[in-house]
Motif scaffolding. Structure first.
Motif, PDB file in Angstrom:
ATOM      1  N   VAL A 322      -4.905   0.658  -4.590  1.00 19.06           N
ATOM      2  CA  VAL A 322      -4.475   0.474  -3.203  1.00 19.06           C
ATOM      3  C   VAL A 322      -3.136  -0.233  -3.124  1.00 19.06           C
ATOM      4  CG1 VAL A 322      -5.095  -0.586  -0.992  1.00 19.06           C
ATOM      5  CG2 VAL A 322      -6.858   0.469  -2.415  1.00 19.06           C
ATOM      6  N   HIS A 323      -2.825  -1.104  -4.096  1.00 22.66           N
ATOM      7  CA  HIS A 323      -1.607  -1.903  -4.125  1.00 22.66           C
ATOM      8  C   HIS A 323      -1.539  -2.783  -2.874  1.00 22.66           C
ATOM      9  CE1 HIS A 323      -0.349   0.165  -7.693  1.00 22.66           C
ATOM     10  NE2 HIS A 323      -0.439   1.346  -7.075  1.00 22.66           N
ATOM     11  N   GLU A 324      -0.440  -2.706  -2.144  1.00 26.39           N
ATOM     12  CA  GLU A 324      -0.269  -3.568  -0.976  1.00 26.39           C
ATOM     13  C   GLU A 324      -0.537  -2.845   0.334  1.00 26.39           C
ATOM     14  OE1 GLU A 324       3.675  -5.050  -1.230  1.00 26.39           O
ATOM     15  OE2 GLU A 324       3.294  -6.284  -3.021  1.00 26.39           O
ATOM     16  N   ARG A 325      -1.136  -1.694   0.287  1.00 26.50           N
ATOM     17  CA  ARG A 325      -1.427  -0.965   1.519  1.00 26.50           C
ATOM     18  C   ARG A 325      -2.642  -1.575   2.228  1.00 26.50           C
ATOM     19  NH1 ARG A 325      -1.954   4.815  -1.034  1.00 26.50           N
ATOM     20  NH2 ARG A 325      -2.523   3.474  -2.782  1.00 26.50           N
ATOM     21  N   ASP A 326      -2.619  -1.482   3.543  1.00 25.84           N
ATOM     22  CA  ASP A 326      -3.698  -2.018   4.361  1.00 25.84           C
ATOM     23  C   ASP A 326      -4.664  -0.880   4.693  1.00 25.84           C
ATOM     24  OD1 ASP A 326      -5.340  -3.462   5.960  1.00 25.84           O
ATOM     25  OD2 ASP A 326      -3.948  -3.586   7.665  1.00 25.84           O
ATOM     26  N   ILE A 327      -5.735  -0.767   3.904  1.00 18.71           N
ATOM     27  CA  ILE A 327      -6.707   0.300   4.078  1.00 18.71           C
ATOM     28  C   ILE A 327      -8.054  -0.311   4.435  1.00 18.71           C
ATOM     29  CG2 ILE A 327      -7.905   2.227   2.983  1.00 18.71           C
ATOM     30  CD1 ILE A 327      -5.531   2.603   1.173  1.00 18.71           C
ATOM     31  N   ASN A 355      -8.651   9.736  -5.523  1.00 20.39           N
ATOM     32  CA  ASN A 355      -7.629  10.520  -4.816  1.00 20.39           C
ATOM     33  C   ASN A 355      -7.356   9.954  -3.431  1.00 20.39           C
ATOM     34  OD1 ASN A 355      -6.947  12.480  -6.742  1.00 20.39           O
ATOM     35  ND2 ASN A 355      -8.799  13.637  -6.295  1.00 20.39           N
ATOM     36  N   ALA A 356      -8.403   9.482  -2.759  1.00 18.65           N
ATOM     37  CA  ALA A 356      -8.202   8.903  -1.433  1.00 18.65           C
ATOM     38  C   ALA A 356      -7.344   7.646  -1.511  1.00 18.65           C
ATOM     39  CB  ALA A 356      -9.560   8.584  -0.806  1.00 18.65           C
ATOM     40  N   PHE A 357      -7.571   6.801  -2.528  1.00 15.73           N
ATOM     41  CA  PHE A 357      -6.748   5.599  -2.701  1.00 15.73           C
ATOM     42  C   PHE A 357      -5.307   5.954  -3.039  1.00 15.73           C
ATOM     43  CE2 PHE A 357     -10.506   2.623  -3.891  1.00 15.73           C
ATOM     44  CZ  PHE A 357     -10.785   2.455  -2.536  1.00 15.73           C
ATOM     45  N   GLN A 358      -5.119   6.958  -3.889  1.00 14.13           N
ATOM     46  CA  GLN A 358      -3.778   7.288  -4.367  1.00 14.13           C
ATOM     47  C   GLN A 358      -2.927   7.969  -3.298  1.00 14.13           C
ATOM     48  OE1 GLN A 358      -4.643   9.670  -7.793  1.00 14.13           O
ATOM     49  NE2 GLN A 358      -4.658   7.934  -9.199  1.00 14.13           N
ATOM     50  N   HIS A 359      -3.547   8.713  -2.392  1.00 15.04           N
ATOM     51  CA  HIS A 359      -2.777   9.559  -1.480  1.00 15.04           C
ATOM     52  C   HIS A 359      -2.948   9.170  -0.018  1.00 15.04           C
ATOM     53  CE1 HIS A 359      -1.828  12.315  -4.762  1.00 15.04           C
ATOM     54  NE2 HIS A 359      -3.086  12.212  -5.131  1.00 15.04           N
ATOM     55  N   SER A 360      -3.330   7.948   0.261  1.00  8.54           N
ATOM     56  CA  SER A 360      -3.482   7.503   1.642  1.00  8.54           C
ATOM     57  C   SER A 360      -2.418   6.468   1.983  1.00  8.54           C
ATOM     58  CB  SER A 360      -4.881   6.921   1.861  1.00  8.54           C
ATOM     59  OG  SER A 360      -5.053   5.759   1.068  1.00  8.54           O
ATOM     60  N   THR A 361      -2.149   6.333   3.279  1.00  8.78           N
ATOM     61  CA  THR A 361      -1.260   5.296   3.764  1.00  8.78           C
ATOM     62  C   THR A 361      -2.106   4.244   4.482  1.00  8.78           C
ATOM     63  OG1 THR A 361      -0.927   6.521   5.817  1.00  8.78           O
ATOM     64  CG2 THR A 361       0.630   6.924   4.036  1.00  8.78           C
ATOM     65  N   ASP A 362      -1.445   3.325   5.153  1.00 12.60           N
ATOM     66  CA  ASP A 362      -2.187   2.307   5.908  1.00 12.60           C
ATOM     67  C   ASP A 362      -3.061   2.998   6.949  1.00 12.60           C
ATOM     68  OD1 ASP A 362      -0.846   0.501   4.431  1.00 12.60           O
ATOM     69  OD2 ASP A 362       0.620  -0.017   5.979  1.00 12.60           O
ATOM     70  N   GLY A 363      -4.308   2.589   7.037  1.00 11.54           N
ATOM     71  CA  GLY A 363      -5.212   3.201   7.996  1.00 11.54           C
ATOM     72  C   GLY A 363      -6.651   3.045   7.566  1.00 11.54           C
ATOM     73  N   ASN A 364      -7.470   3.985   7.996  1.00 13.74           N
ATOM     74  CA  ASN A 364      -8.901   3.927   7.730  1.00 13.74           C
ATOM     75  C   ASN A 364      -9.294   4.944   6.678  1.00 13.74           C
ATOM     76  OD1 ASN A 364      -9.314   1.956   9.755  1.00 13.74           O
ATOM     77  ND2 ASN A 364      -9.388   3.567  11.332  1.00 13.74           N
ATOM     78  N   MET A 365     -10.288   4.555   5.898  1.00 13.95           N
ATOM     79  CA  MET A 365     -10.906   5.462   4.936  1.00 13.95           C
ATOM     80  C   MET A 365     -12.407   5.383   5.148  1.00 13.95           C
ATOM     81  SD  MET A 365     -10.887   5.294   0.787  1.00 13.95           S
ATOM     82  CE  MET A 365     -12.196   6.063  -0.140  1.00 13.95           C
ATOM     83  N   THR A 377     -13.001  10.803   4.082  1.00 11.22           N
ATOM     84  CA  THR A 377     -11.882  11.044   4.989  1.00 11.22           C
ATOM     85  C   THR A 377     -10.911   9.887   4.885  1.00 11.22           C
ATOM     86  OG1 THR A 377     -13.370  12.197   6.514  1.00 11.22           O
ATOM     87  CG2 THR A 377     -11.217  11.529   7.377  1.00 11.22           C
ATOM     88  N   ASN A 378      -9.627  10.212   4.724  1.00 10.01           N
ATOM     89  CA  ASN A 378      -8.626   9.145   4.624  1.00 10.01           C
ATOM     90  C   ASN A 378      -7.354   9.560   5.348  1.00 10.01           C
ATOM     91  OD1 ASN A 378      -7.968  11.071   2.530  1.00 10.01           O
ATOM     92  ND2 ASN A 378      -6.438   9.618   1.868  1.00 10.01           N
ATOM     93  N   THR A 379      -6.480   8.578   5.574  1.00 11.23           N
ATOM     94  CA  THR A 379      -5.226   8.823   6.271  1.00 11.23           C
ATOM     95  C   THR A 379      -4.326   9.717   5.448  1.00 11.23           C
ATOM     96  OG1 THR A 379      -5.393   6.663   7.300  1.00 11.23           O
ATOM     97  CG2 THR A 379      -3.247   7.722   7.366  1.00 11.23           C
ATOM     98  N   HIS A 380      -3.606  10.626   6.123  1.00  7.65           N
ATOM     99  CA  HIS A 380      -2.689  11.545   5.438  1.00  7.65           C
ATOM    100  C   HIS A 380      -1.566  10.765   4.760  1.00  7.65           C
ATOM    101  CE1 HIS A 380       0.067  14.874   4.791  1.00  7.65           C
ATOM    102  NE2 HIS A 380      -0.987  15.662   4.960  1.00  7.65           N
ATOM    103  N   THR A 381      -1.075  11.300   3.653  1.00  4.43           N
ATOM    104  CA  THR A 381      -0.001  10.643   2.910  1.00  4.43           C
ATOM    105  C   THR A 381       1.224  10.410   3.775  1.00  4.43           C
ATOM    106  OG1 THR A 381      -0.775  11.731   0.906  1.00  4.43           O
ATOM    107  CG2 THR A 381       1.447  10.801   0.853  1.00  4.43           C
ATOM    108  N   ASP A 382       1.580  11.400   4.588  1.00  3.79           N
ATOM    109  CA  ASP A 382       2.743  11.291   5.464  1.00  3.79           C
ATOM    110  C   ASP A 382       2.338  11.799   6.830  1.00  3.79           C
ATOM    111  OD1 ASP A 382       5.146  11.127   6.713  1.00  3.79           O
ATOM    112  OD2 ASP A 382       6.219  12.481   5.355  1.00  3.79           O
TER     113      ASP A 382
END
Length: 435
Positions: A322-327, A355-365, A377-382
């Protein structure tokens, strides 16, 4: 508008149906030509009979100069145009009746209604003989008689044409059917040969078909099957070797890590615990890959799985991605335990979460697990990007989702991938298993 399903036919059926349509069209065309020929034959025959009659009268007149020309109710001959009754001359010319029409050698036709109201046909021939001179031959016939004779002639001609054409086409039908059967027999032999080739790829099969192109095709099929069989044999040998070469060192690593974990303390124990988990994951993954590569119908053993506990362990193991993303991660499990192929289910869930962790942005999973469905279900990469095609997204996610698809396909699970501008969702459905 839905496309109509294509009806599949054999080559002989397709050719036979086309030949029936062609034969039917040719049969109708032959009848039409017979009708036109009959009409033309009547007209030609009538003209020739009138000309023959004129020549016969000229010969008789030359042989007996003193004999009068025949003048009857149905037929009359005249030496001059002026000798013809005026009322008759009006039927054949619109100009001055003093001069005959400029139609020497041709038969003119005219009609009129007589005093009784009956329709009559008149035929006029201006015959010219070098010795005798001009002769005007006039024929008169009742319309009913002409139509009766013509109808009888047409009927007889059409009946004869119909039966003769029908007999010819029946003979052609059997001839073409025989040709089609003789032509399709080698194709049937090739089909049977190809079926036997698939069942017995190592058994030597003959390639002596009566058609050269079929022999070439059979040789190409034989060569292709031999290449595939060689490749499959090498792959099976590799899998047997890989199964032993991978499992043995993995077992040694697992046993050595277990021994070290018993002896270690503090930070070393935590490091060894992570190594044990990684080793166990490699063991599960290698077993799954080998199972996917083998063509075996043996079912995988099922066991009870604590759904929420397994999901939390996988999330904790991959949280570093996840690194520093807010998920915000939400787990919704409608059941506590599930009877399923445990190792394969863990691999599927691990790949989807990774895959959801690697390709999501800030948001909900959101992870939803029920008795027969798993959905991640996760937030789209872009978020600002336009939706891509499903195949492109699956390829961008790498081996993970491809492995999930292969597992679902072999276990007969339903795999669905949904993507839009805001989120990406993967759902997997399986039959409900009763403990």
């Amino acid at each position: 508008m839905k496309d109509k399903p294509v009806q599949i036919k054999s080559l002989s059926q397709q050719v036979r149906w086309q030949m029936v349509l062609l034969g039917f069209g040719l049969f109708l065309a032959s009848l039409i030509l017979s009708f036109l020929f009959s009409f033309h034959a009547i007209e030609t025959t009538t003209k020739n009979l009138v000309k023959l009659e004129a020549e016969s009268i000229v010969r008789d007149a030359l042989a007996n100069p003193d004999s009068p020309l025949p003048v009857g109710k149905m037929e009359a001959a005249y030496r001059q145009w002026a000798d013809i009754p005026v009322i008759i001359r009006h039927l054949f010319t619109n100009e001055s009746i003093e001069n005959p029409p400029e139609t020497k050698g041709e038969i003119l036709e005219a009609t009129r209604f007589n005093d009784n109201g009956q329709r009559e046909y008149f035929y006029l021939l201006h015959h010219v003989d070098d010795t005798f001179g001009d002769l005007f031959l006039l024929s008169r016939h009742n319309a009913d008689d002409i139509e009766t004779i013509a109808l009888r002639f047409f009927t007889a001609t059409l009946v004869q044409s119909f039966w003769s054409t029908l007999i010819i086409f029946i003979l052609l039908f059997f001839l073409i059917r025989w040709v089609i059967r003789r032509t399709s027999e080698p194709l049937v032999l090739l089909s049977q040969w190809a079926a036997n080739l698939g069942k017995n790829p190592e058994f030597p099969l003959k390639t002596d078909f009566p058609i050269q192109e079929l022999n070439q095709l059979a040789a190409q099929l034989r060569e292709g099957v031999d290449k595939i069989e060689t490749y499959n044999r090498r792959e099976q040998e590799f899998l047997r070797y890989a199964s032993h070469e991978l499992r043995t060192p993995l077992g040694i690593i697992q046993a050595s890590l277990d021994t070290l974990a018993l002896q270690a303390e503090g930070k070393e124990r935590r490091s060894l615990s992570r190594a044990l988990k990684a080793s166990d994951n490699v063991r599960q993954l290698s077993s799954a890959l080998l199972w996917l590569a083998r063509e075996s119908s043996k079912p995988i053993e099922k066991s009870m799985v604590n759904i929420k506990e397994v999901a939390m362990q996988i999330i904790d193991h991959h949280r570093h991605l996840v690194h520093e993303r807010d998920i915000n991660i939400k787990i919704d499990c409608t059941i506590d335990t599930l009877l399923i192929e445990k190792d394969l289910f863990v691999i599927v869930l691990s790949n989807l979460i990774r895959n959801a962790f690697q390709h999501s942005t800030d948001g909900n999973m959101e992870i939803v697990i029920s008795a027969n469905q798993l959905q991640v279900t996760n937030t789209h990469t872009d978020i600002d990007a336009q939706p891509q095609k499903e195949d492109a997204l699956l390829q961008s996610f790498g081996l993970g989702l491809q492995l999930v698809q292969r597992i679902c396909q072999k276990l007969s699970w339903q795999f669905a991938f949904d993507e839009n501008a805001n989120h990406v969702s993967v759902s997997i459905c399986w039959p409900v298993n009763k403990p």
